[in-house]
Each structure stands twice: as structure tokens, then as C-alpha cells.
Design an enzyme around this catalytic site. Structure first.
Site, PDB file in Angstrom:
ATOM      1  N   LYS A   4       0.812  -1.214   0.000  1.00 41.76           N
ATOM      2  CA  LYS A   4       0.000   0.000   0.000  1.00 41.76           C
ATOM      3  C   LYS A   4       0.852   1.274   0.000  1.00 41.76           C
ATOM      4  CE  LYS A   4      -1.964   0.021   3.901  1.00 41.76           C
ATOM      5  NZ  LYS A   4      -1.451   1.096   4.752  1.00 41.76           N
ATOM      6  N   ARG A  40      -7.898   3.787  11.039  1.00 40.61           N
ATOM      7  CA  ARG A  40      -7.633   2.433  11.520  1.00 40.61           C
ATOM      8  C   ARG A  40      -8.791   1.874  12.342  1.00 40.61           C
ATOM      9  NH1 ARG A  40      -1.869   1.301  12.064  1.00 40.61           N
ATOM     10  NH2 ARG A  40      -1.174   1.497   9.924  1.00 40.61           N
ATOM     11  N   ARG A  57      11.758 -12.947   4.374  1.00 43.71           N
ATOM     12  CA  ARG A  57      12.511 -11.850   5.014  1.00 43.71           C
ATOM     13  C   ARG A  57      13.568 -12.400   5.967  1.00 43.71           C
ATOM     14  NH1 ARG A  57       9.529  -6.383   6.287  1.00 43.71           N
ATOM     15  NH2 ARG A  57       9.067  -7.327   8.296  1.00 43.71           N
ATOM     16  N   ARG A  79      12.778 -13.032  11.889  1.00 42.78           N
ATOM     17  CA  ARG A  79      12.081 -12.473  13.056  1.00 42.78           C
ATOM     18  C   ARG A  79      10.846 -13.308  13.372  1.00 42.78           C
ATOM     19  NH1 ARG A  79      10.366  -6.505  12.730  1.00 42.78           N
ATOM     20  NH2 ARG A  79       8.881  -7.621  11.471  1.00 42.78           N
ATOM     21  N   ARG A 132      -1.838 -12.408  12.131  1.00 42.61           N
ATOM     22  CA  ARG A 132      -1.866 -10.943  12.132  1.00 42.61           C
ATOM     23  C   ARG A 132      -2.795 -10.409  11.042  1.00 42.61           C
ATOM     24  NH1 ARG A 132       4.049  -9.529  12.231  1.00 42.61           N
ATOM     25  NH2 ARG A 132       3.748  -8.728  10.159  1.00 42.61           N
TER      26      ARG A 132
END
Ligand SMILES: [Zn+2]
Length: 215
Positions: free
Chosen positions: A13, A86, A125, A158, A169
């Protein structure tokens, strides 16, 4: 043009917001950047924000809307909102504030990505535990696999990037966004973007939808 972008972290985004701004001469209003800038400033709002953060409090909706108001009112051009609203109260307060200032949103784009595809994106990642550099096994690999270019530390994944955590999430994000999506759907001028494709392909789709909307 006054546009708002909705979408989960990792949906691309922010990059699309920049490209929309370049294509149409708009100002990119990213809530994260705005919060960082006001926090670093010595302004009364900046001091208030530090109090919230120092006391471990959530930034109140009213505060966020006031912050956006101050950033929007001085603009002589259109804008792209990125990362805001949000919450449903924020969305409602934003509508009211923009309406009162004669600048209602003209288009809301909702970036939707399949949670599994998004999890795969994050799964590549790798982070350096020493210098915090971020790599990606496909799109931004280090010179030697698994090793940081800078000081040679062993790269790690991570916890936040593990597929099961990412999927959770995204689902949580979609649940919190559902009332906002319903709100904007009802208001109209709302379009869904399938953001699962490559960044460049998504840009083509987005620019095309915006052009057709404003024809
Ligand atoms: Zn490093």
C-alpha cells in the site's frame, strides 16, 4: 483528488501510495510518517503525543483526526491517505472533519491480499541481528546466502515474520477493518484492489481504476 488507501501491512500500500502521488501530483499522507514527524517536533501536539507514548497509552482517535486535519488543511493539492483511518470511530470522525472543511474523500481503495500469499511474502525476510539490515531471499538477497553484507553476521528470521504469526496478524487486521470496509462500502466511492499480483501489475490496476473513477 482525495483518496484513502486501506490494506494490511505487507500489501504494498505504501509503495502504491507513492506511485499514485507521482502519477497525479498528490501529497502522500502516511500516518506513520506524520506521527514520527510530530513526535520529533516541539509542537504542543508533539508533546501530547509523547505523553501518550511515555504512559503506554493508545493514541486517541480525536488526536489522530486533529493531526490529519492540520496536515490536510494547509494543502493546495489533493492527497492520498495511507494507514488512516484504523478504527470505525476514526473513519466517522474523518468523514465529518473532511465534510466540514469541504474536502470529502472521493475514493477509497481497499487492498486485499490472500493471507497465505502474504505469509509467503514475509517468509522470505531475513534480518541482521547486529545492524538490523533487512533482506529478502528473492527480492533483496545478501551477497552470501544467510550472511549480512555489512559485518558478516548470521541472518535470522524475526518471530513476527513466521508464516503462522503473519497469517494470524492478517486475519486480526481483516477483522478490525471489517466495520471500516462496511462503512465505506455503504458511503460509495469504494473499490477493492486485488494486491496479490506483482507491485508493477498492481500499480497498473490501481492507476487505471483511479483514472476511470475520475473520468
Ligand atoms: Zn548486519
Amino acid at each position: 483528488m482525495r483518496i484513502a488507501l486501506l490494506g494490511p501491512p505487507g500489501s504494498g500500500k505504501g509503495t502504491q501510495a507513492q506511485r499514485i502521488c507521482e502519477a497525479f501530483g498528490l501529497v502522500h499522507l502516511a500516518s506513520g510518517d506524520i506521527l514520527r514527524a510530530v513526535k520529533a517536533s516541539g509542537s504542543p501536539l508533539g508533546q501530547k503525543l509523547r505523553e501518550f507514548i511515555d504512559n503506554g497509552l493508545l493514541v486517541p482517535d480525536d488526536f489522530m483526526v486533529e493531526l490529519m486535519r492540520q496536515n490536510i488543511l494547509g494543502l493546495s493539492r489533493g492527497f492520498v491517505l495511507d494507514g488512516f483511518p484504523r478504527t470505525l470511530p476514526q473513519a466517522r470522525a474523518l468523514s465529518r472533519m473532511l465534510f466540514e472543511n469541504d474536502r470529502p474523500l472521493m475514493l477509497v481503495l481497499n487492498f486485499v491480499v490472500d493471507p497465505e500469499a502474504l505469509a509467503r511474502r514475509f517468509a522470505g525476510r531475513r534480518v541482521c541481528p547486529v545492524c538490523q539490515a533487512v533482506y529478502h531471499v528473492d527480492s533483496q538477497p545478501p551477497r552470501v546466502a544467510g550472511i549480512c553484507d555489512k559485518e558478516g553476521a548470521k541472518l535470522i528470521i524475526r518471530d513476527d515474520d513466521r508464516p503462522e504469526v503473519v497469517q494470524k496478524r492478517i486475519v486480526t487486521f481483516q477483522q478490525t477493518m471489517a466495520p471500516i470496509v462496511a462503512y465505506y462500502t455503504q458511503l460509495g466511492n469504494f473499490k477493492t484492489i486485488d494486491a496479490s499480483a506483482t507491485i508493477d501489475d498492481v500499480t497498473k490496476i490501481v492507476l487505471d481504476k483511479i483514472r476511470r473513477h475520475f473520468e
